[in-house]
Write an enzyme that holds these catalytic residues in place. Structure first.
Site, PDB file in Angstrom:
ATOM      1  N   PRO A  91       0.805  -1.230   0.000  1.00  0.00           N
ATOM      2  CA  PRO A  91       0.000   0.000   0.000  1.00  0.00           C
ATOM      3  C   PRO A  91       0.835   1.275   0.000  1.00  0.00           C
ATOM      4  CG  PRO A  91       0.001  -0.989   2.183  1.00  0.00           C
ATOM      5  CD  PRO A  91       0.757  -1.934   1.292  1.00  0.00           C
ATOM      6  N   THR A 147       0.851  -5.904   2.681  1.00  0.00           N
ATOM      7  CA  THR A 147       2.115  -5.964   3.417  1.00  0.00           C
ATOM      8  C   THR A 147       2.194  -4.823   4.425  1.00  0.00           C
ATOM      9  OG1 THR A 147       3.233  -4.706   1.670  1.00  0.00           O
ATOM     10  CG2 THR A 147       3.314  -7.105   1.531  1.00  0.00           C
ATOM     11  N   GLY A 159       2.404  -4.122  -6.892  1.00  0.00           N
ATOM     12  CA  GLY A 159       3.476  -3.263  -6.409  1.00  0.00           C
ATOM     13  C   GLY A 159       4.519  -3.123  -7.492  1.00  0.00           C
ATOM     14  N   ASP A 207       8.992  -3.525  -8.632  1.00  0.00           N
ATOM     15  CA  ASP A 207      10.041  -4.536  -8.756  1.00  0.00           C
ATOM     16  C   ASP A 207      10.575  -4.975  -7.399  1.00  0.00           C
ATOM     17  OD1 ASP A 207       9.758  -4.264 -11.501  1.00  0.00           O
ATOM     18  OD2 ASP A 207      11.334  -2.752 -11.649  1.00  0.00           O
ATOM     19  N   GLY A 208      10.547  -4.081  -6.422  1.00  0.00           N
ATOM     20  CA  GLY A 208      11.041  -4.425  -5.092  1.00  0.00           C
ATOM     21  C   GLY A 208      10.199  -5.492  -4.416  1.00  0.00           C
ATOM     22  N   ASN A 245      10.739  -8.801  -6.134  1.00  0.00           N
ATOM     23  CA  ASN A 245      12.000  -9.409  -5.705  1.00  0.00           C
ATOM     24  C   ASN A 245      11.865 -10.031  -4.323  1.00  0.00           C
ATOM     25  OD1 ASN A 245      14.803  -8.863  -4.084  1.00  0.00           O
ATOM     26  ND2 ASN A 245      15.190  -9.463  -6.204  1.00  0.00           N
ATOM     27  N   GLU A 246      11.094  -9.401  -3.447  1.00  0.00           N
ATOM     28  CA  GLU A 246      10.883  -9.930  -2.101  1.00  0.00           C
ATOM     29  C   GLU A 246      10.159 -11.275  -2.154  1.00  0.00           C
ATOM     30  OE1 GLU A 246       8.346  -8.504   1.768  1.00  0.00           O
ATOM     31  OE2 GLU A 246       9.489  -6.956   0.709  1.00  0.00           O
TER      32      GLU A 246
END
Length: 642
Positions: A192, A222, A250, A252-253, A256-257
């Site tokens: 968010p 999250t 969301g 790219d971060g 990746n998570e």
């Protein structure tokens, strides 16, 4: 629908299945049989009224939906098919031939108004309505401004009998439900706060599409960094088997998570190749460095997980022979997906061609799937001279990892998060003006073109043309630089390491004499001062770099693009960076830029250090090893239609 509005199936499946999207013939052939469209086996047919058009026959087969005007009604319709649709659409709406793979939902809407044919052809005039039992068919069409962007489109049919309408919808839904490629249950993570903070609003926009398509979604917002990682890390095999996919709303971060939560403790592969100690490196007259061989052999301590980087390293010791690997205690059919809501959304743009939440949602609902290369980054805080006996840290990347300029910009931007996405522009300007360079040593496995390109395939368009074996020297430079797209032959074939054996095996060479003249991969080493070192696993297209960091990087060919920016003047570096912002410009045509296609590289710094970034996340390390694992995960996408 027009031919260009059809999606394409993966090239590797063309020979196993009928042509998925429209069963169209290869336009390169002169065979007239392509004009006869395969409609599949009939399931049910009804006569109904297509809103704003007129009376039609609606045929459902096991592969297509076919609609055409009733004979008597067709005679009374105007000769100009352009009048059959509202808003000036010039397609003949009464003639539809839709593959079921392009229909994402079908609904029975009960008794309600159905707009009748408007003989004037002007949508501004009121049209008469009739109460009928409605069937709504949901598909999509391509945007006129961007062929990669999909816009939902609904066709409303009216029928006089409720039972017949319900039966038609039920049989249609049964066919869609039996399509095993379509997901039924999804876990959705929403950030968010990422990007512009619009994650929740974006999900609310696309959630009705999933509901309409009868896709069950479990939504998790999250609450902190690492929240999604923890959930994916601790998910049991049974929990993963109960899912068809994991979606992130969301950037790219967050992707990746989720990727690292899934892969980090489930991916079993050989240990990372370690850089050679500086004392074992010899300098050649060309200024490059080459690792010194110890009598051309490895000691027993150098094999397996402790393999060091030397000339003549057995490729199977680096895991290159085992490019496609499953994850332990996971669901092999699990797919990952992204609905863009980040700052750059490079993964989405590179894999679908559009930074559009609705397009991404439709790819997911329709079950589009493709393998995705993943880079494993292994890092040590020590240098090879100090011994790499510590336990390394490991992180996986899907798009890009970089050092120097890239790392400095990301690190500087951490204190500017209050600025939102604009923080990268401010941090980039500040870091550029400092014009730092870092001394380092980079080694990479140099793969001859004959091994890095698929033999006998011209990767162009949605159709594959099989050709006889062609030596790499005769392949034009144009074919060497082909853009990754839907139905990509390069990704379908991948690298050819089939004849690679130990360079110390006489038996191996004897059995491969038929490939005499093909060069084996060799290690190359560069040492000097660099403004940046980057490794692109995909093109990394985004709003600021329309062609991406590496325009010709492929999504599933087993290679990364290593980009070395050597010490240069500030104006020269600026010119190189500006080329990234211009579509069609080549950012590699500078003497201080090196560009190499490789599956494996190592790095260690000398003196003052910068920091690595892995898909936008900071990754501090003195020494790193990066290796590509081909198709390690599957993604809800099919490549950009460009």
């Amino acid at each position: 629908m027009d031919v260009e509005n059809h999606r394409y199936m993966p090239v590797e499946n063309l020979e196993q299945e009928s042509y998925r999207h429209g069963d169209m013939a290869d336009p390169s052939r002169d065979d007239e049989s392509g004009d006869q469209e395969d409609r599949g086996n009939p399931v049910v047919e009804i006569s109904c009224y297509l809103e704003h058009v007129g009376e039609v026959l609606l045929l459902l087969t096991d592969t297509h939906l076919v609609c055409h005007p009733v004979e008597d009604a067709a005679d009374s319709m105007p000769g100009d098919a352009g009048l059959w649709l509202c808003c000036g659409n010039k397609d003949s709406a009464a003639h539809l031939h839709l593959p079921l793979s392009e229909i994402f939902a079908v609904e029975y809407k009960g008794l309600g108004p159905v707009g009748q044919f408007n003989p004037s052809g002007f949508c501004g005039l009121a049209t008469p309505q009739q109460q009928m039992y409605r069937i709504v068919l949901h598909t999509f069409q391509k945007s006129e401004s961007n062929s990669c962007k999909w816009v939902p489109k609904a066709f409303v049919f009216g029928h006089s009998n409720a039972k017949d309408a319900q039966e038609w919808v039920q049989k249609s839904q049964n066919l869609l439900d039996h399509d095993t490629r379509r997901p039924k249950r999804l876990l959705v993570f929403i950030n968010p706060y990422g990007g512009k903070g619009l994650g929740v609003q974006i999900w609310e926009k696309v959630a009705p599409l999933f509901y309409r398509a009868k896709v069950e979604t479990k939504v998790v917002k999250t609450e902190r960094s690492g929240h999604a990682h923890g959930i994916m890390k601790h998910a049991s095999k049974e929990e993963l088997n109960a899912l068809d996919g994991v979606i992130v709303v969301g950037g790219d971060g967050l992707f990746n998570e989720v990727l690292n939560g899934l892969v980090l403790h489930r991916h079993k592969a050989n240990g990372a190749a370690k850089p050679q100690r500086t004392t074992d490196v010899q300098t050649h007259g060309d200024g490059h460095h080459k690792p010194e061989q110890q009598n051309g052999h490895h000691s027993s301590e150098e094999k397996g997980e402790e393999a060091v980087l030397t000339d003549g390293l057995d490729l199977d010791e680096s895991g290159l022979q085992n490019l496609r690997m499953n994850l332990d205690n996971s669901n092999p059919d699990l797919r990952l997906g992204i609905i863009p809501a980040g700052s750059t959304d490079a993964v989405v743009v590179s894999t679908t061609g559009a930074r559009d939440p609705v397009t991404s949602a439709l790819h997911i609902i329709l079950g589009d799937s493709m393998p995705l290369d993943i880079l494993r980054m292994t890092g040590w805080n020590k240098s090879p001279e100090d011994g790499l006996d510590e336990k390394p840290k490991v992180q996986y990347a899907a798009s890009f990892t970089g050092y120097g300029f890239y790392g400095d910009v990301t690190k500087e931007s951490e204190s500017l998060r209050w600025m939102g996405p604009a923080r990268y522009d401010a941090a980039g300007f500040k870091v550029f003006m400092k014009h730092k360079r870092y001394e380092a040593e980079v080694s990479f496995l140099d793969i001859p073109h004959s091994l890095s390109s698929p033999h006998g395939v011209v990767p162009q368009g949605p159709w594959t043309h099989h050709l006889p074996f062609t030596n790499s020297n005769s392949i034009s430079q144009e074919n060497k630089k082909v853009i990754c797209r839907v139905n990509c032959a390069t990704c379908a074939k991948g690298p050819d390491f089939s004849h690679i054996v130990s360079q110390h095996s006489e038996e191996g060479y004897a059995s491969n004499r038929r490939l005499e003249g093909l060069q084996a991969p060799k290690w190359q080493t560069r040492r000097g001062k660099f403004h940046s070192v980057g490794a692109a696993i995909m093109s990394c297209r985004n709003d600021k770099a329309p062609d991406g960091v590496a325009a010709h990087a492929h999504l599933a060919d087993g290679f990364l693009h290593l980009i070395l920016i050597r010490e240069c003047s500030r104006p020269a570096h600026l010119r190189q960076l500006l080329r990234l912002t211009r579509k069609g410009a080549d950012p590699f045509k500078f003497k201080f830029v090196e560009h190499h296609k490789t599956p494996l590289f190592t790095f260690h710094s000398h003196g003052k250090q910068s920091v690595w970034i892995v898909d936008g996340e900071l990754f501090p390390a003195h020494t790193v090893s990066g290796q590509v694992f081909r198709g390690l995960v599957n993604l809800f996408a099919c490549g950009p239609e460009i």
